[in-house]
Design a protein around this motif. Structure first.
Motif, PDB file in Angstrom:
ATOM      1  N   VAL A  83     -27.732  82.229  38.076  1.00 23.24           N
ATOM      2  CA  VAL A  83     -26.729  82.120  39.120  1.00 23.24           C
ATOM      3  C   VAL A  83     -25.656  82.830  38.527  1.00 23.24           C
ATOM      4  N   LYS A  84     -25.264  83.857  39.820  1.00 22.51           N
ATOM      5  CA  LYS A  84     -24.233  84.489  39.432  1.00 22.51           C
ATOM      6  C   LYS A  84     -23.145  84.490  40.762  1.00 22.51           C
ATOM      7  N   LEU A  85     -21.948  84.018  40.189  1.00 23.08           N
ATOM      8  CA  LEU A  85     -20.822  83.995  41.294  1.00 23.08           C
ATOM      9  C   LEU A  85     -20.245  85.375  41.533  1.00 23.08           C
ATOM     10  N   GLN A  86     -19.635  85.416  42.761  1.00 20.19           N
ATOM     11  CA  GLN A  86     -18.781  86.303  43.201  1.00 20.19           C
ATOM     12  C   GLN A  86     -17.512  85.934  42.969  1.00 20.19           C
ATOM     13  N   TYR A  87     -16.615  86.717  42.057  1.00 17.59           N
ATOM     14  CA  TYR A  87     -15.151  86.371  42.046  1.00 17.59           C
ATOM     15  C   TYR A  87     -14.124  87.185  42.927  1.00 17.59           C
ATOM     16  N   PHE A 107     -13.266  73.341  36.381  1.00 18.54           N
ATOM     17  CA  PHE A 107     -14.091  74.342  37.047  1.00 18.54           C
ATOM     18  C   PHE A 107     -13.441  74.821  38.140  1.00 18.54           C
ATOM     19  N   SER A 108     -12.524  74.311  38.718  1.00 19.75           N
ATOM     20  CA  SER A 108     -11.646  75.001  39.540  1.00 19.75           C
ATOM     21  C   SER A 108     -10.791  76.114  38.866  1.00 19.75           C
ATOM     22  N   ALA A 109     -10.009  75.345  37.850  1.00 18.13           N
ATOM     23  CA  ALA A 109      -9.202  76.581  37.135  1.00 18.13           C
ATOM     24  C   ALA A 109     -10.140  77.767  36.428  1.00 18.13           C
ATOM     25  N   LEU A 110     -11.275  77.678  35.989  1.00 17.36           N
ATOM     26  CA  LEU A 110     -11.775  78.622  35.382  1.00 17.36           C
ATOM     27  C   LEU A 110     -12.522  79.649  36.503  1.00 17.36           C
ATOM     28  N   TYR A 111     -12.812  79.206  37.561  1.00 21.29           N
ATOM     29  CA  TYR A 111     -13.104  79.962  38.718  1.00 21.29           C
ATOM     30  C   TYR A 111     -11.908  80.945  39.122  1.00 21.29           C
ATOM     31  N   LEU A 112     -10.871  80.231  39.362  1.00 14.84           N
ATOM     32  CA  LEU A 112      -9.721  80.845  39.783  1.00 14.84           C
ATOM     33  C   LEU A 112      -9.091  81.973  38.691  1.00 14.84           C
ATOM     34  N   ALA A 113      -9.278  81.661  37.532  1.00 14.67           N
ATOM     35  CA  ALA A 113      -8.811  82.382  36.528  1.00 14.67           C
ATOM     36  C   ALA A 113      -9.659  83.499  36.633  1.00 14.67           C
ATOM     37  N   ASP A 162     -20.406  59.292  27.268  1.00 12.53           N
ATOM     38  CA  ASP A 162     -21.590  59.776  26.784  1.00 12.53           C
ATOM     39  C   ASP A 162     -21.830  61.231  27.084  1.00 12.53           C
ATOM     40  N   GLY A 163     -20.852  61.907  27.953  1.00 10.66           N
ATOM     41  CA  GLY A 163     -21.015  63.134  28.398  1.00 10.66           C
ATOM     42  C   GLY A 163     -22.413  63.190  29.159  1.00 10.66           C
ATOM     43  N   LYS A 164     -22.793  62.486  30.049  1.00  7.97           N
ATOM     44  CA  LYS A 164     -24.078  62.451  30.774  1.00  7.97           C
ATOM     45  C   LYS A 164     -23.850  63.843  31.867  1.00  7.97           C
ATOM     46  N   LEU A 165     -25.009  64.521  32.052  1.00  6.43           N
ATOM     47  CA  LEU A 165     -24.906  65.353  32.820  1.00  6.43           C
ATOM     48  C   LEU A 165     -25.956  65.457  34.105  1.00  6.43           C
ATOM     49  N   THR A 166     -26.146  64.348  34.415  1.00  5.40           N
ATOM     50  CA  THR A 166     -26.977  63.956  35.424  1.00  5.40           C
ATOM     51  C   THR A 166     -26.178  64.017  36.991  1.00  5.40           C
ATOM     52  N   THR A 167     -26.791  64.101  37.955  1.00  8.00           N
ATOM     53  CA  THR A 167     -26.390  63.990  39.222  1.00  8.00           C
ATOM     54  C   THR A 167     -27.180  63.967  40.305  1.00  8.00           C
ATOM     55  N   ASN A 168     -27.040  63.334  41.211  1.00  6.69           N
ATOM     56  CA  ASN A 168     -27.813  63.341  42.506  1.00  6.69           C
ATOM     57  C   ASN A 168     -27.572  64.233  43.461  1.00  6.69           C
ATOM     58  N   VAL A 169     -26.684  65.159  43.224  1.00  2.00           N
ATOM     59  CA  VAL A 169     -26.266  66.215  44.182  1.00  2.00           C
ATOM     60  C   VAL A 169     -27.168  67.748  43.699  1.00  2.00           C
ATOM     61  N   LYS A 170     -27.889  67.792  44.736  1.00  2.59           N
ATOM     62  CA  LYS A 170     -28.732  69.126  44.582  1.00  2.59           C
ATOM     63  C   LYS A 170     -28.169  70.313  45.009  1.00  2.59           C
ATOM     64  N   ASP A 171     -27.610  71.250  43.939  1.00  4.75           N
ATOM     65  CA  ASP A 171     -26.976  72.439  44.402  1.00  4.75           C
ATOM     66  C   ASP A 171     -27.314  73.437  43.389  1.00  4.75           C
ATOM     67  N   GLU A 172     -27.586  74.581  43.618  1.00  5.52           N
ATOM     68  CA  GLU A 172     -27.832  75.771  42.578  1.00  5.52           C
ATOM     69  C   GLU A 172     -26.613  75.694  41.646  1.00  5.52           C
ATOM     70  N   LEU A 173     -25.376  75.547  41.988  1.00  2.00           N
ATOM     71  CA  LEU A 173     -24.202  75.569  41.241  1.00  2.00           C
ATOM     72  C   LEU A 173     -24.366  74.816  39.862  1.00  2.00           C
ATOM     73  N   ASN A 174     -25.290  73.728  40.193  1.00  2.00           N
ATOM     74  CA  ASN A 174     -25.344  72.814  38.998  1.00  2.00           C
ATOM     75  C   ASN A 174     -25.728  73.888  37.469  1.00  2.00           C
ATOM     76  N   LYS A 175     -26.838  74.580  37.747  1.00  2.00           N
ATOM     77  CA  LYS A 175     -27.266  75.399  36.830  1.00  2.00           C
ATOM     78  C   LYS A 175     -26.134  76.397  36.283  1.00  2.00           C
ATOM     79  N   LEU A 510     -18.508  70.118  40.038  1.00  2.00           N
ATOM     80  CA  LEU A 510     -19.307  70.912  41.188  1.00  2.00           C
ATOM     81  C   LEU A 510     -18.259  70.926  42.266  1.00  2.00           C
ATOM     82  N   ASP A 511     -17.615  69.665  42.564  1.00  2.62           N
ATOM     83  CA  ASP A 511     -16.473  69.542  43.673  1.00  2.62           C
ATOM     84  C   ASP A 511     -15.364  70.703  43.343  1.00  2.62           C
ATOM     85  N   GLY A 512     -14.840  70.463  42.265  1.00  2.00           N
ATOM     86  CA  GLY A 512     -13.837  71.519  41.681  1.00  2.00           C
ATOM     87  C   GLY A 512     -14.159  73.024  41.942  1.00  2.00           C
ATOM     88  N   LEU A 513     -15.401  73.282  41.522  1.00  2.00           N
ATOM     89  CA  LEU A 513     -15.728  74.587  41.631  1.00  2.00           C
ATOM     90  C   LEU A 513     -15.815  75.084  43.204  1.00  2.00           C
TER      91      LEU A 513
END
Length: 524
Positions: A83-87, A107-113, A162-175, A510-513
């Motif tokens: 998964v490659k993002l366009q900045y 993740f919004s800050a990381l993308y904007l930076a 616990d730092g769980k990283l499970t989600t019901n949202v299916k999106d390639e950006l999860n990877k 994911l929402d922030g990104l």
């Protein structure tokens, strides 16, 4: 050519290494097996006498005709899908400002930076190094810093979970999110585990590393600073920022609100300024705590010593309510998670190894707006606070109200704990939980526990500890926004759990990104 081998099952008693299993199954010599990479790994414990580990693997061998790979039914050609993002080049008069540095803000800050925006991040709590000390001071000495605690500070509330990283949202950006976490120090196993988790000890290091990258790219952080007021004129926001010494004003045309679900004062301020919100459902209940070995035996049977700490997820639908487990923490601790003085709030936490004596999970009942709405959309915030303060008043010393399952179901109060030692750091006071939870929540829990026991035999164990109160699984309001993620006030973008658009680390990240991507796309 590399191949993906799916649904490769290995019985738990098999003591061979994974590499040896592959060599034997596909009749390949060791020198001919060029590469083996785990894509996915999970445990199938539905048949207790035949528990299996299920793998998906990327395999590469010298000679595919010679090996018996191509005869395997569940096989496909491996195609690299990184998964490659366009900045974008964020060429704008004002720097974007992000309120809060939890998962959505991170993740919004990381993308904007990376898009050369040089974001400004306002966080009312401390940076990670100081925050950990402040949390420890409360857990050990009952000295609560109301600005920097388990709810507020670098990393957000999810840092001490616990730092769980499970989600019901299916999106390639999860990877992408998982890859970034690994890049910044998270265990690589989160890329393929069926139920991935980082653990609080790794989250602390990972978040600090992300912050350092953002700073290297020109981002600025104001820790121990609170966003206290706003004036917006035609999309330009003047925000007041306050710390213990002074106040100052910052200007922006891109204000991202990653507040988290506990910033009640900020939410109320924004509502008074005309930011549109709506009431929404949330949940309330308790933490249920068993010995981890006991849960392992239930889930794995005779093989419990050969497998990692077991987890569970159970739900029942009653006539008028749903009751379910949430945020299950194997080998973890029930935490004192309040952000206000003279209140009680529970949550669960595990470290990466999940090696503590007990397991715990939130045991929750849905709460709908009709249950709390009186005169204001904000009534849900006051409803949560009411029961957190009632819970404190029972002992008056940050001890949490508790009961044991047997007594709870028989409308009695336990005098002391038995085989399960409560892990809540300030200790517990046994009491009638009707004193600190709505009657419909308590009655729903009593109705649901025997039904849970039918689904997971032994769940309603007599000695299991019920510790209250758990009230902040999500925010009781949602900040409305359009398809561009923008609120009714131009230039304001609500994100994550505090805005009502997420329910965990991954969905918030994911929402922030995705919001940051939308913001940058508008400039192209």
């Amino acid at each position: 050519m590399k191949l993906i081998v799916n649904n490769l099952r290995i019985i738990v008693e098999d003591t061979r290494s994974l590499r040896q299993v592959v060599l034997d199954k596909f009749r390949t010599k060791d020198e001919d097996l060029l590469e083996i990479i785990i894509v996915k790994k999970s445990i199938d414990a539905r048949q207790k006498d035949k528990i299996t580990i299920i793998y998906s693997l990327i395999i590469d061998v010298k000679d595919y005709n010679k090996a018996r790979l191509l005869q395997y039914k569940e096989i496909e050609e491996y195609i690299e899908q990184e998964v490659k993002l366009q900045y974008h080049n964020y060429n704008h008069k004002y720097r974007p400002i992000i309120i809060g540095f939890g998962p959505s803000g991170i993740f919004s800050a990381l993308y904007l930076a990376r898009s050369k925006a040089k974001p400004i991040i306002i966080e009312r709590g401390s940076k990670m190094e100081e925050r950990v000390k402040e949390v420890d001071d409360f857990l050990n000495n009952k000295k609560l810093n109301t600005s920097s605690n388990i709810q507020f500070g670098e990393g957000g509330a999810g840092t001490f979970s616990d730092g769980k990283l499970t989600t019901n949202v299916k999106d390639e950006l999860n990877k992408f999110i998982l890859q970034e976490l690994v890049k910044h120090g998270a265990p690589k196993e989160i890329l393929y585990e069926g139920m991935p988790h980082i653990g609080t000890d790794y989250l602390e290091k990972t978040i600090k590393s992300i912050r350092e990258e953002i700073e290297t790219l020109g981002g600025s952080f104001y820790f121990n600073h609170q966003f206290t007021n706003i004036e917006n004129n035609q999309g330009i926001s003047k925000i007041e920022v306050t710390n213990k010494d002074n106040k100052f004003i910052l200007e922006t045309d891109c204000l991202i609100l990653g507040l988290g679900h506990s910033a009640r004062d900020t939410i109320k301020m924004l509502y008074s300024k005309g930011l549109q919100m709506e009431a929404k459902s949330f949940s309330m209940g308790v933490r249920i705590e068993h010995k981890q070995e006991y849960i392992n035996k239930i889930q794995y049977g005779e093989f419990y010593k050969m497998l990692p700490p077991a987890s569970y997820k159970v739900a029942v639908h009653l006539k008028n309510r749903s009751v379910y487990t949430f945020c299950m923490c194997p080998g973890g601790q029930v935490m004192a998670s309040q952000s206000e003085e003279f209140s009680i709030l529970t949550n669960g936490m595990s470290k990466r190894n999940r090696d503590m004596e007990n397991s715990n999970a939130a045991l929750l009942v849905n709460v709908d707006p009709v249950d709390y709405y009186k005169t204001s959309i904000l009534d849900g915030l006051d409803y949560q606070e009411k029961y957190e303060k009632l819970a404190y008043e029972i002992a008056g010393d940050y001890k949490a109200p508790a009961n044991l399952v047997k007594e709870f179901l028989n409308n009695k109060v336990a005098q002391k704990y038995r085989s399960v030692t409560p892990s809540y750091p300030h200790g517990v006071t046994f009491t009638d939980l009707n004193r600190c939870l709505p009657n419909y929540v308590v009655n729903s829990l009593k109705e649901a526990l025997p039904l849970f026991d039918k689904k997971m035999r032994g769940f309603a164990f007599d000695d299991a500890v019920l510790t209250g109160v758990e009230t902040r699984t999500s925010c009781p309001i949602r900040m409305t926004r359009n398809e561009q993620k923008e609120a009714n006030i131009r230039g304001i973008y609500p994100i994550g759990e505090g805005a009502g658009y997420a329910g965990g680390i991954m969905s918030a990240a994911l929402d922030g990104l995705k919001t940051a991507i939308k913001i940058c796309e508008k400039l192209v």
